[in-house]
Design an enzyme around this catalytic site. Sequence first.
Site, PDB file in Angstrom:
ATOM      1  N   LYS A  83       0.854  -1.195   0.000  1.00  0.00           N
ATOM      2  CA  LYS A  83       0.000   0.000   0.000  1.00  0.00           C
ATOM      3  C   LYS A  83       0.884   1.238   0.000  1.00  0.00           C
ATOM      4  CE  LYS A  83      -4.370   0.625   2.481  1.00  0.00           C
ATOM      5  NZ  LYS A  83      -4.923   0.591   3.833  1.00  0.00           N
TER       6      LYS A  83
HETATM    7  C1  E4P Z   1      -8.361   1.341   3.862  1.00  0.00           C
HETATM    8  O1  E4P Z   1      -7.544   0.611   3.345  1.00  0.00           O
HETATM    9  C2  E4P Z   1      -8.187   2.003   5.145  1.00  0.00           C
HETATM   10  O2  E4P Z   1      -7.463   1.137   5.990  1.00  0.00           O
HETATM   11  C3  E4P Z   1      -9.483   2.286   5.868  1.00  0.00           C
HETATM   12  O3  E4P Z   1     -10.599   1.880   5.131  1.00  0.00           O
HETATM   13  C4  E4P Z   1      -9.557   3.611   6.504  1.00  0.00           C
HETATM   14  O4  E4P Z   1     -10.790   3.730   7.165  1.00  0.00           O
HETATM   15  P1  E4P Z   1     -11.091   4.847   8.263  1.00  0.00           P
HETATM   16  O5  E4P Z   1     -11.325   6.131   7.559  1.00  0.00           O
HETATM   17  O6  E4P Z   1     -12.326   4.349   8.967  1.00  0.00           O
HETATM   18  O7  E4P Z   1      -9.882   4.907   9.165  1.00  0.00           O
END
Ligand code: E4P
Length: 218
Positions: A83
């Site tokens: 990522k």
């Molecule tokens: C996606 O890969 C992220 O880890 C995640 O969906 C972030 O979500 P949040 O905005 O609830 O922290």
Amino acid sequence: MKFFVDTADVTEIKELAATGLLDGVTTNPSLVAKAKRDFREIIAEICAAVPGPVSAEVAATDLDGMLKEGRTLARIAKNVAVKVPLTWDGLKACRALTGEGAMVNVTLCFSANQALLAAKAGATFISPFVGRLDDSGADGMELVREIRTIYDNFPELKTQILAASIRNVLHVKQAAMIGADVATVPPAVLRALVSHPLTDKGLELFLADWRKTGQRIV
Ligand code: E4P
């Protein structure tokens, strides 16, 4: 639509994987901090528990650092998706890492143009953050819709739309209706998808009537 779970809690992931309905996992540095365990160990355990893509995020912000960290993460298991953040260096890292055969999830996407760039950089997944956009007063799901339209306009773009920052069951339904390829969902929301009070009530009534028959099936 594929279901990924958004957590670094290995026990929870194993429980959900046992349903056979889990297609992958996403983690992020905040989720890893919450787990209070060694990052690489967590990712190795998740990759062994779930055959689908497991997103593991780099912590570096410069190209060289992202490449070093990304290669280290990609070596943990075949199903790691590295990522990277949606920055110029993140896009360059995406191009280089996908060129080396790694899956790459470009994260922190908040605009359709960012998503277009990520697709041109060869991203395996683009992660529009629906809930965080909603929090800011914008319409997060509208971004998913825009990206779907753009990607459908250009079939040569193979990037999968991974609806992220999903906060509730309505988000899941909307993402599916729009045609997001994947939704990454917190465990509690994933569990809530099965619940309906009429299902519980209906089952109770059927069982009460069945008991009246005095029969057994086996
Ligand atoms: C996606 O890969 C992220 O880890 C995640 O969906 C972030 O979500 P949040 O905005 O609830 O922290």
